[in-house]
Design an enzyme around this catalytic site. Sequence first.
Site, PDB file in Angstrom:
ATOM      1  CE  LYS A  32     -38.471 -50.090 -22.966  1.00  0.00           C
ATOM      2  NZ  LYS A  32     -37.849 -49.759 -21.752  1.00  0.00           N
ATOM      3  CG  ASP A  59     -38.212 -52.284 -19.197  1.00  0.00           C
ATOM      4  OD1 ASP A  59     -37.978 -53.271 -18.649  1.00  0.00           O
ATOM      5  OD2 ASP A  59     -37.474 -51.771 -19.833  1.00  0.00           O
ATOM      6  CE  LYS A  61     -34.284 -53.438 -18.625  1.00  0.00           C
ATOM      7  NZ  LYS A  61     -35.055 -52.144 -19.090  1.00  0.00           N
ATOM      8  CG  ASP A  64     -35.403 -57.052  -3.653  1.00  0.00           C
ATOM      9  OD1 ASP A  64     -34.825 -57.783  -2.822  1.00  0.00           O
ATOM     10  OD2 ASP A  64     -35.323 -55.745  -3.670  1.00  0.00           O
ATOM     11  CB  THR A 116     -29.594 -55.411 -26.411  1.00  0.00           C
ATOM     12  OG1 THR A 116     -30.242 -54.178 -25.591  1.00  0.00           O
ATOM     13  CG2 THR A 116     -30.422 -56.501 -26.458  1.00  0.00           C
ATOM     14  NE  ARG A 204     -31.054 -44.798 -27.171  1.00  0.00           N
ATOM     15  CZ  ARG A 204     -30.049 -45.270 -26.541  1.00  0.00           C
ATOM     16  NH1 ARG A 204     -28.953 -44.507 -26.170  1.00  0.00           N
ATOM     17  NH2 ARG A 204     -29.723 -46.642 -26.446  1.00  0.00           N
TER      18      ARG A 204
HETATM   19  O1  C5P Z   1     -33.222 -46.288 -27.363  1.00  0.00           O
HETATM   20  P1  C5P Z   1     -33.043 -47.679 -27.550  1.00  0.00           P
HETATM   21  O2  C5P Z   1     -34.028 -48.093 -28.810  1.00  0.00           O
HETATM   22  O3  C5P Z   1     -31.784 -48.234 -27.361  1.00  0.00           O
HETATM   23  O4  C5P Z   1     -34.198 -48.021 -26.444  1.00  0.00           O
HETATM   24  C1  C5P Z   1     -34.151 -49.437 -25.788  1.00  0.00           C
HETATM   25  C2  C5P Z   1     -35.013 -49.518 -24.906  1.00  0.00           C
HETATM   26  O5  C5P Z   1     -35.215 -51.060 -24.487  1.00  0.00           O
HETATM   27  C3  C5P Z   1     -34.811 -48.893 -23.606  1.00  0.00           C
HETATM   28  O6  C5P Z   1     -35.772 -48.430 -22.843  1.00  0.00           O
HETATM   29  C4  C5P Z   1     -33.976 -50.096 -22.938  1.00  0.00           C
HETATM   30  O7  C5P Z   1     -34.065 -49.611 -21.215  1.00  0.00           O
HETATM   31  C5  C5P Z   1     -34.537 -51.115 -22.856  1.00  0.00           C
HETATM   32  N1  C5P Z   1     -34.114 -52.382 -22.954  1.00  0.00           N
HETATM   33  C6  C5P Z   1     -32.910 -52.622 -23.444  1.00  0.00           C
HETATM   34  N2  C5P Z   1     -32.149 -54.006 -23.328  1.00  0.00           N
HETATM   35  C7  C5P Z   1     -32.745 -54.895 -22.554  1.00  0.00           C
HETATM   36  C8  C5P Z   1     -33.931 -54.556 -21.955  1.00  0.00           C
HETATM   37  C9  C5P Z   1     -34.683 -53.432 -22.363  1.00  0.00           C
HETATM   38  O8  C5P Z   1     -32.160 -51.827 -24.201  1.00  0.00           O
HETATM   39  N3  C5P Z   1     -32.177 -55.947 -22.608  1.00  0.00           N
END
Ligand code: C5P
Length: 227
Positions: A32, A59, A61, A64, A116, A204
């Site tokens: 991603k 991604d 997002k 607009d 989230t 992460r």
């Molecule tokens: O590091 P982590 O597992 O928290 O990464 C989650 C990834 O998913 C990040 O790149 C974040 O931008 C993305 N994301 C998110 N919540 C959403 C949509 C995308 O955490 N609703």
Amino acid sequence: MKSDRIIVPLDVPELEDAINLVKLLPMVSFWKVGLELFIAAGPEILAYLKGEGKSIFLDLKLHDIPNTMAGACRSALKYEVDLLTLHASAGRAALQYSLKSIEQKPLKLLGVTVLTSLSAQDLAISMDLADYVLSLALLCKEVGLAGSICSPLELNKLRPACGDDFLLICPGIRPSWSYAGDQKRTMTPAQALSCGADYLVIGRPITADANPTLAWSKLVEELEENS
Ligand code: C5P
């Protein structure tokens, strides 16, 4: 293979860091690219991933007015990525224009429901967060988008309501051995798959680990054992 359903975000600030991560984790087939890296490195990272035969989730997002979102989706076609995100809260017309602009091309548009990292309190809404997420996912389905991004905790509600041919992709995934960080609504990878997620975005716990290769193996092992 369950590991094919894991998408790893390249949440790094430089092209070089991203390439190093891809080289370190050759077993990852789906990457991603989000705002941080795309703003820093531009389309070069997409060309690199394509060259390596990887699937790509762009991604960005988008949020607009309808005309601008449609133009952005049309422009994204040239990168031949697999998935692109739009905020469902941009509204019906913006989603419709976006879908129309890609004219049946294989690019899959996904609606982000509620991030989230957010709670109902953060959004200052009094309605149940899961109901709000459901209404946004149903809007995406009605318009004809390929799927939605949601928290794993909403899968139980969304999967039956949206049907099996609607993609549900979940960030906010944390293996039992990792920290939650800023993600407030989490589940383990095995739990999320068993609740009906099509893909899991896991960052992460893998990329911030001192040994990302080992973290990946541990994660895949846990997934195979528990599902
Ligand atoms: O590091 P982590 O597992 O928290 O990464 C989650 C990834 O998913 C990040 O790149 C974040 O931008 C993305 N994301 C998110 N919540 C959403 C949509 C995308 O955490 N609703």
